[in-house]
Design a protein around this motif. Structure first.
Motif, PDB file in Angstrom:
ATOM      1  N   GLY A   1      -5.109  -2.382   7.335  1.00  9.19           N
ATOM      2  CA  GLY A   1      -4.056  -3.179   7.986  1.00  9.19           C
ATOM      3  C   GLY A   1      -4.256  -3.273   9.489  1.00  9.19           C
ATOM      4  O   GLY A   1      -3.284  -3.346  10.247  1.00  9.19           O
ATOM      5  N   ALA A   2      -5.516  -3.303   9.920  1.00  4.40           N
ATOM      6  CA  ALA A   2      -5.782  -3.268  11.367  1.00  4.40           C
ATOM      7  C   ALA A   2      -5.495  -4.606  12.050  1.00  4.40           C
ATOM      8  O   ALA A   2      -5.644  -4.725  13.265  1.00  4.40           O
TER       9      ALA A   2
ATOM     10  N   HIS B   1       0.829  -5.003  12.982  1.00  7.65           N
ATOM     11  CA  HIS B   1       1.376  -4.435  14.224  1.00  7.65           C
ATOM     12  C   HIS B   1       1.079  -2.945  14.331  1.00  7.65           C
ATOM     13  O   HIS B   1       0.613  -2.457  15.364  1.00  7.65           O
TER      14      HIS B   1
ATOM     15  N   GLY C   1      -1.008  -1.021  12.302  1.00  9.03           N
ATOM     16  CA  GLY C   1      -2.424  -0.702  12.132  1.00  9.03           C
ATOM     17  C   GLY C   1      -3.224  -0.939  13.402  1.00  9.03           C
ATOM     18  O   GLY C   1      -4.062  -0.122  13.801  1.00  9.03           O
TER      19      GLY C   1
ATOM     20  N   SER D   1      -9.436  -5.248   7.175  1.00 13.39           N
ATOM     21  CA  SER D   1      -8.506  -6.336   6.871  1.00 13.39           C
ATOM     22  C   SER D   1      -9.047  -6.939   5.584  1.00 13.39           C
ATOM     23  O   SER D   1     -10.202  -6.708   5.225  1.00 13.39           O
ATOM     24  N   ARG D   2      -8.224  -7.730   4.896  1.00 10.61           N
ATOM     25  CA  ARG D   2      -8.796  -8.424   3.740  1.00 10.61           C
ATOM     26  C   ARG D   2      -9.882  -9.390   4.209  1.00 10.61           C
ATOM     27  O   ARG D   2     -10.785  -9.718   3.466  1.00 10.61           O
TER      28      ARG D   2
ATOM     29  N   ALA E   1     -11.643  -5.282   3.285  1.00 13.84           N
ATOM     30  CA  ALA E   1     -11.211  -4.463   2.146  1.00 13.84           C
ATOM     31  C   ALA E   1      -9.830  -4.934   1.710  1.00 13.84           C
ATOM     32  O   ALA E   1      -8.951  -5.141   2.539  1.00 13.84           O
ATOM     33  N   ASP E   2      -9.690  -5.109   0.397  1.00 17.01           N
ATOM     34  CA  ASP E   2      -8.392  -5.494  -0.175  1.00 17.01           C
ATOM     35  C   ASP E   2      -7.876  -4.309  -0.971  1.00 17.01           C
ATOM     36  O   ASP E   2      -8.531  -3.865  -1.928  1.00 17.01           O
ATOM     37  N   LEU E   3      -6.726  -3.788  -0.569  1.00 16.34           N
ATOM     38  CA  LEU E   3      -6.188  -2.592  -1.232  1.00 16.34           C
ATOM     39  C   LEU E   3      -5.864  -2.867  -2.700  1.00 16.34           C
ATOM     40  O   LEU E   3      -5.662  -1.937  -3.466  1.00 16.34           O
TER      41      LEU E   3
ATOM     42  N   TYR F   1      -1.732   1.321   4.435  1.00 21.77           N
ATOM     43  CA  TYR F   1      -0.514   0.536   4.214  1.00 21.77           C
ATOM     44  C   TYR F   1      -0.087   0.686   2.751  1.00 21.77           C
ATOM     45  O   TYR F   1      -0.937   0.894   1.884  1.00 21.77           O
TER      46      TYR F   1
ATOM     47  N   ARG G   1       0.594  -0.467  -0.661  1.00 27.81           N
ATOM     48  CA  ARG G   1       0.358  -1.541  -1.635  1.00 27.81           C
ATOM     49  C   ARG G   1       0.381  -0.906  -3.019  1.00 27.81           C
ATOM     50  O   ARG G   1      -0.606  -0.315  -3.458  1.00 27.81           O
TER      51      ARG G   1
ATOM     52  N   GLY H   1      12.236   4.172  10.190  1.00 21.31           N
ATOM     53  CA  GLY H   1      13.333   3.239   9.960  1.00 21.31           C
ATOM     54  C   GLY H   1      12.909   1.884  10.505  1.00 21.31           C
ATOM     55  O   GLY H   1      11.715   1.581  10.595  1.00 21.31           O
ATOM     56  N   ALA H   2      13.902   1.083  10.905  1.00 18.13           N
ATOM     57  CA  ALA H   2      13.608  -0.303  11.291  1.00 18.13           C
ATOM     58  C   ALA H   2      12.673  -0.378  12.499  1.00 18.13           C
ATOM     59  O   ALA H   2      12.805   0.377  13.465  1.00 18.13           O
ATOM     60  N   PHE H   3      11.759  -1.337  12.441  1.00 16.75           N
ATOM     61  CA  PHE H   3      10.807  -1.546  13.528  1.00 16.75           C
ATOM     62  C   PHE H   3      11.425  -2.428  14.619  1.00 16.75           C
ATOM     63  O   PHE H   3      12.098  -3.418  14.319  1.00 16.75           O
TER      64      PHE H   3
ATOM     65  N   THR I   1       9.632  -4.412  16.146  1.00 18.23           N
ATOM     66  CA  THR I   1       8.939  -5.699  15.943  1.00 18.23           C
ATOM     67  C   THR I   1       9.725  -6.658  15.056  1.00 18.23           C
ATOM     68  O   THR I   1       9.412  -7.850  15.037  1.00 18.23           O
TER      69      THR I   1
END
Ligand SMILES: NC(=O)c1ccc[n+]([C@@H]2O[C@H](COP(=O)([O-])OP(=O)(O)OC[C@H]3O[C@@H](n4cnc5c(N)ncnc54)[C@H](OP(=O)(O)O)[C@@H]3O)[C@@H](O)[C@H]2O)c1
Length: 278
Positions: free
Chosen positions: A7-8, A11, A13, A31-32, A48-50, A69, A71, A132-134, A136
């Motif tokens: 997930g680089a 936000h 990652g 990243s995918r 890479a796709d998790l 991340y 998934r 908790g909530a970001f 972002t």
């Protein structure tokens, strides 16, 4: 010792990559689609796709620790690939939802818990970060802010909005020193701050007036669905926000305990992201 950051492009990652680079680590970012990665020189890039185990073996080759991340689809493949690669520690970006009293009824908690449990059963150390909530999330206000407004439900709901760099600093510390095995860490910003107060801080930092318009719950749900949220999620989020109108919101000191520095304020976040609102 190479550390993989999944997930680089995200936000959190991306901030983990920066924190590890600052700590002098050998970093591989995924990243995918590796072509989307915008990372400092010296950081290796990999696709890479998790949810596709065949992509994980090369991504994890030679890796000693990984930032992951959540998934749920594909987590078994990730665990197997991490065991095969001899990964020693996985730090998961989970959610505070798994620690809430209503976790058993929460779809958000359920998806994160599946992954937490799969990692706990793996042949490596693991740590769940449960923010908790970001802060972002307020990037979702950009279209309204461009019109000179902030529109939310429950103006006085208070959340411990956390800066992604604080989550990243905690992750980097644990990825490097291998501490906190088996723990779930409830991460928050330094203080509960209401949506109205967040709007006031943004108006001040951006240097323009923002009028506050309260949405009904139905309007808020409509907007969340339009923004691509899964249909089962918005109700639970609204309930969590509504609870803070009557109960004190949770704020923890875990960021300071792990990193040695105080969590960043919402004002600091707004200053760091001023350009995102222009
Ligand atoms: N928002 C909140 O308030 C909150 C609170 C608590 C916990 N969380 C957790 O934090 C997550 C969001 O973090 P964020 O803001 O950093 O996200 P973000 O900026 O939206 O980035 C999401 C990342 O996930 C990656 N990703 C998506 N599907 C993938 C797959 N199949 N394989 C590999 N990577 C995949 C994306 O990479 P590519 O597209 O480049 O492949 C992207 O880097 C939530 O999903 C939740 O688990 C959020």
């Amino acid at each position: 010792m190479t550390i993989l950051v999944t997930g680089a492009t995200g936000h959190v990652g991306r901030a983990v990559v920066d924190a590890l680079v600052a700590a002098g680590q050998d970093v591989r970012a995924s990243s995918r689609d590796a072509a989307k990665l915008d990372v400092p020189g010296g950081v290796a890039k990999v696709s890479a796709d998790l949810e596709d185990a065949s992509t994980l073996e090369p991504a994890l080759d030679g890796v000693s620790a990984a930032f992951l991340y959540t998934r749920p689809q594909g987590i078994e493949g990730f665990v197997k690939a991490a065991e095969t690669a001899g990964v020693r520690h996985v730090v998961l970006l989970s959610s505070a939802a798994t620690l809430q009293p209503d976790a058993a009824q929460s779809p958000i908690a359920a998806m994160h818990r599946v992954v937490e449990q799969a990692l706990a059963a793996g042949a490596f150390a693991s740590t769940a970060l449960n923010p908790g909530a970001f802060a972002t999330n307020t990037l979702g206000w950009r279209a309204d802010i461009a019109e000179g407004a902030v529109r939310t439900v429950y103006p006085d709901a208070r959340i411990g909005a956390i800066h992604e760099r604080d989550i990243a600093d905690v992750a980097a510390r644990i990825l490097v020193d291998g501490s906190h095995d088996g723990e779930s860490l409830a991460l928050t910003g330094p203080e509960p701050i209401s949506f109205r107060e967040q709007a006031e801080v943004l108006a001040d930092v951006l240097g323009r007036p923002l009028r506050f318009e309260e949405l009904t719950e139905e309007q808020a749900i409509e907007r969340m669905l339009a923004a691509g949220w899964s249909p089962e999620v918005p109700r639970g989020v609204l309930e969590a926000w509504a609870r803070t109108l009557h109960e004190p919101s949770l704020v923890t000191d875990v960021v300071r305990e792990v990193t040695g520095h105080a969590p960043r304020t919402f004002r600091q976040w707004a200053e760091d992201h001023r350009a995102d609102f222009s």
